[in-house]
Write a protein that holds these residues in place. Structure first.
Motif, PDB file in Angstrom:
ATOM      1  N   GLY A   7      10.395  -0.517  -1.548  1.00  0.00           N
ATOM      2  CA  GLY A   7      10.059  -1.057  -0.240  1.00  0.00           C
ATOM      3  C   GLY A   7       9.172  -0.115   0.552  1.00  0.00           C
ATOM      4  N   PHE A   8       8.517  -0.658   1.554  1.00  0.00           N
ATOM      5  CA  PHE A   8       7.506   0.129   2.280  1.00  0.00           C
ATOM      6  C   PHE A   8       8.082   1.360   2.959  1.00  0.00           C
ATOM      7  N   GLN A   9       9.354   1.288   3.406  1.00  0.00           N
ATOM      8  CA  GLN A   9       9.929   2.469   4.059  1.00  0.00           C
ATOM      9  C   GLN A   9      10.101   3.622   3.081  1.00  0.00           C
ATOM     10  N   TYR A  10      10.536   3.292   1.858  1.00  0.00           N
ATOM     11  CA  TYR A  10      10.854   4.325   0.878  1.00  0.00           C
ATOM     12  C   TYR A  10       9.604   4.918   0.232  1.00  0.00           C
ATOM     13  N   THR A  11       8.480   4.177   0.297  1.00  0.00           N
ATOM     14  CA  THR A  11       7.236   4.696  -0.280  1.00  0.00           C
ATOM     15  C   THR A  11       6.353   5.363   0.764  1.00  0.00           C
ATOM     16  N   SER A  12       6.870   5.539   1.966  1.00  0.00           N
ATOM     17  CA  SER A  12       6.086   6.214   3.001  1.00  0.00           C
ATOM     18  C   SER A  12       6.124   7.725   2.791  1.00  0.00           C
ATOM     19  N   ARG A  13       5.065   8.387   3.166  1.00  0.00           N
ATOM     20  CA  ARG A  13       4.974   9.843   3.007  1.00  0.00           C
ATOM     21  C   ARG A  13       6.010  10.546   3.887  1.00  0.00           C
ATOM     22  N   THR A  14       6.255  10.002   5.073  1.00  0.00           N
ATOM     23  CA  THR A  14       7.236  10.612   5.977  1.00  0.00           C
ATOM     24  C   THR A  14       8.625  10.622   5.353  1.00  0.00           C
ATOM     25  N   ASP A  32       0.843  -1.189   0.000  1.00  0.00           N
ATOM     26  CA  ASP A  32       0.000   0.000   0.000  1.00  0.00           C
ATOM     27  C   ASP A  32       0.886   1.249   0.000  1.00  0.00           C
ATOM     28  N   PRO A  33       1.573   1.530  -1.125  1.00  0.00           N
ATOM     29  CA  PRO A  33       2.509   2.666  -1.151  1.00  0.00           C
ATOM     30  C   PRO A  33       1.793   4.000  -1.026  1.00  0.00           C
ATOM     31  N   LEU A  81      12.446  15.716   0.656  1.00  0.00           N
ATOM     32  CA  LEU A  81      12.147  17.075   0.208  1.00  0.00           C
ATOM     33  C   LEU A  81      12.786  18.105   1.130  1.00  0.00           C
ATOM     34  N   ASP A  82      12.698  17.878   2.427  1.00  0.00           N
ATOM     35  CA  ASP A  82      13.283  18.816   3.399  1.00  0.00           C
ATOM     36  C   ASP A  82      14.798  18.912   3.229  1.00  0.00           C
ATOM     37  N   THR A 126      16.090  14.705  -4.594  1.00  0.00           N
ATOM     38  CA  THR A 126      15.109  14.258  -5.583  1.00  0.00           C
ATOM     39  C   THR A 126      14.965  12.745  -5.485  1.00  0.00           C
ATOM     40  N   GLN A 127      13.736  12.269  -5.338  1.00  0.00           N
ATOM     41  CA  GLN A 127      13.517  10.837  -5.139  1.00  0.00           C
ATOM     42  C   GLN A 127      13.424  10.097  -6.465  1.00  0.00           C
TER      43      GLN A 127
END
Length: 267
Positions: A118-125, A28-29, A131-132, A136-137
């Motif tokens: 992976g789930f960590q890299y697709t998290s909004r946080t 669920d990205p 971005l902060d 660039t992702q």
């Protein structure tokens, strides 16, 4: 492990293959990104392109199997490990702390940041953290391990040279082995692709090269028509420093020639 001093290569090398293949897309990205890296596995200067991933290790307490997870960031220019974190759980904090450590140690770095999905890299946080930090992702395509090839390659090198063929019976022993190897890899393992330098030697050389270019531009702006004569002595000085350090910690001759040629064309 088995780090036994300078030039002592980890002799036991065993080929292993993943049982589960490439990392799949998160179920669920929250955020996805295009593959902006496009398998361009090179960079002109440090902190231009970073790759990251997480890999698993095991240690044994009698019949009980325990796991450790290593999260690391690799720089595509000099192939150094920028930062890493070892934890008992493969969770968001593992990956977030790895990024935070890299940003803390490289506050002026704003690279293209590439990972799998992976789930960590697709998290909004995590996306907001990038971005902060002004990054660039970029993400690999689903089921395409080669999109993150150099990172996967580093895992293979690490595990062949200090993990496969050994049985670890304590958490501390395994962590010490991993930490010792990463130090060895960054500072004492020479690579052909880096012109027989270690990653850290290549990093210092590249950083000095960037500094030298800034000096060249400053001289040209300040001295106008007489800049070429000043630059000639500047290049001679750089080549002398290069020879005395035998290629380790100064601008190499090929960089001097490139900058000299550029300066003469721009004059």
């Amino acid at each position: 492990c088995l780090v036994r001093g300078l030039g002592d290569v980890y002799k036991r090398q065993i080929v292993k293959f993943r049982k589960q293949g490439c990392t799949r897309n998160a179920s669920d990205p929250q955020v996805t990104a295009q593959n902006r890296l496009h398998r361009e596995f090179w960079a002109g200067h440090p902190n231009e392109k970073w790759l990251t991933d997480v890999t698993e290790f095991k240690w044994y307490e009698g019949p009980i199997i325990h796991k450790l997870y290593l999260s690391a960031i690799l720089d595509l220019c000099d192939r150094r490990i920028v930062s890493y974190v070892i934890r008992d759980r493969n969770d968001n904090k593992l990956v977030f702390d790895t990024l935070d450590k890299a940003v803390l140690e490289n506050p002026n770095a704003h690279p293209l940041f590439h990972s799998d999905r992976g789930f960590q890299y697709t998290s909004r946080t995590f996306h907001m953290k990038l971005l902060d930090a002004g990054m660039t992702q970029s993400m690999s395509r689903v089921g395409r391990c080669i999109d993150n090839g150099p990172m996967e390659g580093f895992w293979g090198i690490l595990k062949r040279e200090c993990y496969y063929g050994h049985t670890f019976t304590s958490r501390e022993q395994l962590i010490s082995t991993i930490e010792s190897y990463i130090d060895y890899y960054n500072n004492r393992r020479y690579q052909h692709r880096l012109f027989i330098q270690t990653p850290m030697q290549a990093h210092v050389s590249a950083m000095i090269g960037q500094l030298n270019w800034l000096v060249v531009q400053k001289i040209r702006r300040s001295f106008g028509e007489t800049a070429n004569k000043i630059l000639y002595y500047f290049y001679c000085l750089l080549d002398g420093v290069h020879l005395t350090t035998r290629g380790g910690f100064a601008m190499s001759g090929k960089y001097v020639n490139r900058y000299a040629s550029h300066a003469s064309r721009s004059a």
